[in-house]
Design an enzyme around this catalytic site. Structure first.
Site, short mmCIF file in Angstrom:
data_model
loop_
_atom_site.label_atom_id
_atom_site.label_comp_id
_atom_site.label_asym_id
_atom_site.label_seq_id
_atom_site.Cartn_x
_atom_site.Cartn_y
_atom_site.Cartn_z
N THR A 40 0.83 -1.21 0.00
CA THR A 40 0.00 0.00 0.00
C THR A 40 0.86 1.26 0.00
OG1 THR A 40 -1.76 -1.15 1.11
CG2 THR A 40 -1.79 1.21 1.31
N TYR A 53 -8.14 0.94 -3.65
CA TYR A 53 -6.86 1.26 -4.28
C TYR A 53 -6.22 -0.02 -4.75
CZ TYR A 53 -4.58 -0.81 -0.28
OH TYR A 53 -4.16 -1.71 0.65
N THR A 119 1.73 -4.36 4.21
CA THR A 119 1.62 -4.62 5.65
C THR A 119 1.04 -6.00 5.96
OG1 THR A 119 -0.55 -3.56 5.73
CG2 THR A 119 1.36 -2.17 6.22
N ASP A 120 0.31 -6.61 5.00
CA ASP A 120 -0.39 -7.86 5.30
C ASP A 120 0.55 -8.96 5.79
OD1 ASP A 120 -2.68 -6.62 4.48
OD2 ASP A 120 -2.92 -7.74 2.62
N LYS A 192 0.52 -7.84 12.82
CA LYS A 192 -0.48 -6.90 12.28
C LYS A 192 -1.78 -7.17 13.04
CE LYS A 192 -2.64 -4.99 8.19
NZ LYS A 192 -2.79 -4.93 6.75
N GLU A 310 -1.81 -29.46 28.87
CA GLU A 310 -2.95 -30.37 28.77
C GLU A 310 -2.65 -31.48 27.77
OE1 GLU A 310 -7.00 -28.72 28.76
OE2 GLU A 310 -6.03 -26.77 28.83
N1 ASP Z 1 -2.60 -5.71 0.78
C1 ASP Z 1 -1.61 -4.71 1.07
C2 ASP Z 1 -0.26 -5.40 1.13
O1 ASP Z 1 0.00 -6.09 2.07
C3 ASP Z 1 -1.94 -4.02 2.33
C4 ASP Z 1 -0.92 -3.01 2.80
O2 ASP Z 1 0.16 -2.87 2.31
O3 ASP Z 1 -1.25 -2.29 3.77
O4 ASP Z 1 0.50 -5.26 0.22
#
Ligand code: ASP
Length: 353
Positions: A40, A53, A119-120, A192, A310
């Protein structure tokens, strides 16, 4: 203007004007190499205010030009490794990144590396690199939750912060970290934790390592990493490890799928302290008997999965993930399997990291 004044003026201009993107004062700055992978932070959308986007659209030159302040912090160079959403990052890209970083430090091409990344799966790439890059230099991953075209986009500030962390004298021996939303997290502990919010990263068990604010870096604590880095330079792939998720009345037949597909390892994201039903336990024990390494992790995002609580791990041949979430436990198991098939040795790696 007198002749000598002109000379002084032109000298001053000469020193402050970039020559091939570099000023004289930049020569004394740390060298930060940026590896762009997409996400992103390099995304663009049609609307300023709507969420839609496409990730991985903006090339590295544009990303860097958008934040001229980074050149005050470091002598910047960069290259494009990929331009994809991080949901499409694969093991080949991890190996490429890791080997390239290794090469950069070995050849003394830079003092630190910043990776722009979606970020994923950022926490996974960060953890993989923390286990495979054999260098003390800072490696900082950074991304954005809002695309570069959005109102109040977070990418520019995050990129400046990441370069600040990479270039800071305080960042000695920090290893691989994630810099997001003013926080600095260790690769091992970061998760995340929000699908859309700009405050999307946390370290549930131990908190962030430090903070970057107003161009200054402050560290509060540092994780101990005792595992020796895994060597990946000769590898093209990693042994297959699958993750299965625990839930009420989960069908144990999913484990047969893994056995049939010749998986080498299973990480089970169990309920609570890495628990599963008796039927699932039977299926997982069958997998262990076939030589598959089974690691108990948890679908809970805080705490550890502990031995012999357990589940009779000793008798059934299971390994516990300690505080690694399932996706990170998978990474450690894949790397461990490139070195050993010994269950006890693998268990030691999980407890020792
Ligand atoms: N789907 C995007 C990615 O991981 C989300 C992001 O970058 O925030 O590339």
């Amino acid at each position: 203007m007198k002749y000598f004044q002109l000379i002084i003026l032109s000298l001053l201009i000469g020193f402050s004007t970039p020559i091939f993107g570099q000023t004289a004062s930049e020569n004394s700055l740390p060298r930060v190499h940026i590896l762009a992978t997409g996400g992103t932070i390099a995304g663009s959308g049609d609307s300023h205010t709507k969420a839609a986007y496409k990730a991985g659209e903006v090339p590295i030159e544009e990303l860097l030009n958008a934040v001229p302040e980074i050149h005050e912090k470091a002598k910047i160079t960069g290259e494009q490794i990929a331009n994809i959403g991080s949901q499409d990052i694969d093991i080949k890209t991890w190996l490429k990144l890791s080997n390239r970083i290794q090469e950069i430090f070995q050849n003394d091409e830079a003092d630190a590396v910043v990776i722009t990344h979606g970020t994923d799966t950022m926490e996974e790439t960060a953890y993989f690199l923390s286990l495979t890059v054999n260098a003390d230099n800072p490696v900082v991953l950074v991304g954005a939750m809002r695309p570069s075209t959005a109102m109040s986009q977070d990418g520019n500030r995050n990129l400046l912060d990441a370069v600040t962390v990479a270039a800071a004298k305080e960042s000695k021996n920090i290893g691989v970290v994630v810099a997001m939303n003013e926080y600095i997290f260790s690769a091992k502990d970061v998760d995340k934790t929000h699908t859309t919010n700009t405050n999307a990263f946390q370290s549930h068990n131990f908190g962030p390592m430090g903070i970057v604010f107003d161009g200054k870096v402050k560290f509060y604590h540092q994780p101990l990493q005792v595992l020796k880095p895994f060597k990946t330079t000769d590898l093209n792939s990693l042994p297959r490890v699958d993750i299965f998720y625990g839930y009420t009345d989960a069908d144990p037949k999913i484990i047969d799928f893994a056995i049939e597909n010749q998986t080498k390892g299973i990480v089970f994201a169990g309920v609570g302290n890495g628990n599963f039903s008796k039927e699932m336990e039977k299926a997982l024990t069958k997998a262990v008997k076939k030589g598959i390494k089974v690691v108990r992790s948890s679908r809970i995002n805080q705490g550890r999965v502990t031995l012999e609580n357990e589940v009779d791990d000793e008798k059934l041949g299971f390994i516990v993930a300690d505080d690694l979430n399932p996706q990170k436990a998978r990474i450690l198991l894949m790397l461990a399997l490139t070195k050993t098939q010994d269950k006890e040795e693998i268990q030691e790696m999980f407890l020792g990291q």
